[in-house]
Motif scaffolding. Structure first.
Motif, short mmCIF file in Angstrom:
data_model
loop_
_atom_site.label_atom_id
_atom_site.label_comp_id
_atom_site.label_asym_id
_atom_site.label_seq_id
_atom_site.Cartn_x
_atom_site.Cartn_y
_atom_site.Cartn_z
N ILE A 77 5.52 -19.38 26.87
CA ILE A 77 5.76 -18.36 25.77
C ILE A 77 4.95 -18.75 24.50
CG2 ILE A 77 7.16 -16.76 24.27
CD1 ILE A 77 9.09 -16.88 26.47
N PHE A 78 5.50 -20.10 24.15
CA PHE A 78 4.88 -20.62 22.95
C PHE A 78 3.59 -21.68 22.91
CE2 PHE A 78 9.67 -19.86 22.24
CZ PHE A 78 9.45 -18.81 21.39
N TRP A 79 2.85 -21.61 22.27
CA TRP A 79 1.49 -22.13 22.02
C TRP A 79 1.24 -23.10 20.86
CZ3 TRP A 79 -0.81 -23.19 26.55
CH2 TRP A 79 -0.54 -22.41 27.65
N ASP A 80 2.40 -23.41 20.24
CA ASP A 80 2.32 -24.17 19.08
C ASP A 80 1.94 -25.69 19.04
OD1 ASP A 80 4.98 -22.73 19.22
OD2 ASP A 80 4.83 -23.03 16.98
N PHE A 81 0.71 -25.90 18.61
CA PHE A 81 0.14 -27.43 18.85
C PHE A 81 -0.09 -27.97 17.62
CE2 PHE A 81 -0.63 -26.00 23.14
CZ PHE A 81 -0.95 -27.18 23.84
N ASP A 82 0.34 -27.41 16.51
CA ASP A 82 -0.05 -27.98 15.15
C ASP A 82 0.59 -29.41 15.12
OD1 ASP A 82 -0.05 -24.90 14.95
OD2 ASP A 82 -0.62 -25.43 12.96
N PHE A 83 1.95 -29.42 15.18
CA PHE A 83 2.74 -30.88 14.95
C PHE A 83 2.41 -31.54 16.25
CE2 PHE A 83 6.60 -33.32 15.96
CZ PHE A 83 6.59 -33.95 14.86
N LEU A 84 1.99 -31.29 17.34
CA LEU A 84 1.65 -32.28 18.51
C LEU A 84 0.29 -32.83 17.76
CD1 LEU A 84 1.74 -33.49 21.46
CD2 LEU A 84 0.35 -31.48 21.98
N VAL A 85 -0.73 -32.04 17.61
CA VAL A 85 -1.83 -32.59 17.23
C VAL A 85 -1.75 -33.35 15.89
CG1 VAL A 85 -4.11 -31.81 16.26
CG2 VAL A 85 -3.15 -30.54 18.01
N SER A 86 -1.05 -33.15 14.98
CA SER A 86 -0.81 -33.95 13.61
C SER A 86 -0.03 -35.40 14.16
CB SER A 86 0.06 -33.34 12.63
OG SER A 86 1.11 -33.19 12.93
N SER A 87 0.69 -35.08 14.84
CA SER A 87 1.61 -36.57 15.35
C SER A 87 0.54 -37.53 16.43
CB SER A 87 2.60 -36.15 16.52
OG SER A 87 3.31 -37.47 16.96
N MET A 88 -0.31 -36.70 17.12
CA MET A 88 -1.27 -37.54 17.84
C MET A 88 -2.26 -38.33 16.73
SD MET A 88 -2.32 -34.99 20.89
CE MET A 88 -3.93 -35.68 21.38
N ILE A 89 -2.79 -37.48 16.01
CA ILE A 89 -3.70 -38.26 15.17
C ILE A 89 -3.30 -39.18 14.34
CG2 ILE A 89 -5.05 -37.87 13.02
CD1 ILE A 89 -5.71 -35.12 14.00
N ARG A 90 -1.97 -39.04 13.77
CA ARG A 90 -1.30 -40.04 13.14
C ARG A 90 -1.08 -41.32 13.52
NH1 ARG A 90 2.00 -36.85 11.05
NH2 ARG A 90 3.67 -36.77 12.54
N GLN A 91 -0.47 -41.10 15.05
CA GLN A 91 -0.11 -42.17 15.85
C GLN A 91 -1.62 -42.88 16.20
OE1 GLN A 91 3.22 -41.67 18.42
NE2 GLN A 91 2.71 -39.48 18.11
N ALA A 92 -2.53 -42.24 16.58
CA ALA A 92 -3.77 -42.74 17.04
C ALA A 92 -4.37 -43.82 15.77
CB ALA A 92 -4.71 -41.65 17.48
N LEU A 93 -4.42 -43.15 14.60
CA LEU A 93 -4.93 -43.89 13.52
C LEU A 93 -4.19 -45.22 13.13
CD1 LEU A 93 -6.22 -41.05 11.49
CD2 LEU A 93 -7.75 -42.39 12.99
N ALA A 94 -2.77 -45.25 13.45
CA ALA A 94 -2.03 -46.34 13.27
C ALA A 94 -2.11 -47.39 14.47
CB ALA A 94 -0.59 -45.91 12.79
N ALA A 95 -2.44 -46.96 15.59
CA ALA A 95 -2.22 -47.54 16.85
C ALA A 95 -2.91 -49.15 16.80
CB ALA A 95 -2.69 -47.03 18.09
N ASP A 96 -2.15 -50.12 17.08
CA ASP A 96 -2.74 -51.49 17.04
C ASP A 96 -4.02 -51.59 18.21
OD1 ASP A 96 -0.98 -52.25 15.24
OD2 ASP A 96 0.78 -52.91 16.65
N GLU A 97 -3.66 -51.00 18.98
CA GLU A 97 -4.83 -51.09 20.25
C GLU A 97 -5.86 -50.09 20.05
OE1 GLU A 97 -1.88 -47.62 21.71
OE2 GLU A 97 -1.87 -49.71 20.63
#
Length: 189
Positions: A77-97
């Protein structure tokens, strides 16, 4: 020479995939009627970051997640990706690897989770939000709030917890030890 996204690597391509499936893009936010399009999400992202490799890998990861979700949760039913995308980017940019390796690991874990909990396995959750939109995360945090309050619902640590929980659930199902999944009352409510 400035590198550009190709038509196959634009976020709008994901919108087209959803449109081909005639998905009604509902969301949990009562202030809006439809979820944010992937093209809109791309515009928001590129206001802050124009690294073409990051954008291509982010798009590919999201496309893989969306395709897997369509296959394993056809009635979602629900197709919210806003939080998932912002979380992915935030974590990716901060990732040590680094951002690209992080996105690859993140995408693999999300795809595995979606496949594990979807309608093609013994678990057969009907909707993605049955396991991914925060309820299980909130219960997990409540068990050790001092240690877990800073951990995001889409962190690799929590995704690993969900993967372990899914394996445990599949094992219990295979041994006939199934109990219904009860919503617990959150204290004070």
């Amino acid at each position: 020479m400035k590198q550009e996204l190709t038509p196959a690597h634009t976020f709008q391509y994901i919108d087209e995939i959803l449109a081909q499936q005639s998905i009604h893009l509902l969301l949990l936010n009562p202030q809006k009627t439809l979820s944010t399009s992937f093209a809109e999400l791309e515009n928001l992202i590129t206001e802050q970051n124009t690294d073409i490799q990051l954008l291509i890998n982010l798009q590919e990861t999201l496309e893989s997640i969306v395709r897997t979700q369509l296959q394993n949760f056809p009635e979602n039913i629900f197709w919210d990706f806003d939080f998932l995308v912002s979380s992915m980017i935030r974590q990716a940019l901060a990732a040590d690897e680094g951002a690209i390796p992080f996105l690859k690991v993140f995408g693999e874990k999300m795809v595995t989770l979606i496949e594990m909990f979807g309608t093609k396995t013994e678990i057969r959750f009907r909707y993605v939000h049955d396991f991914i939109y925060g309820f299980e995360w909130a219960r997990w945090v409540q068990k050790e709030p001092q240690n877990r309050a800073h951990i995001e619902p889409f962190s690799l640590v929590f995704l690993d917890y969900l993967l372990a929980k899914g394996k445990e659930l599949l094992q219990r199902i295979s041994h006939g030890q199934v109990t219904s999944y009860k919503l617990q009352r959150i204290s004070g409510k």
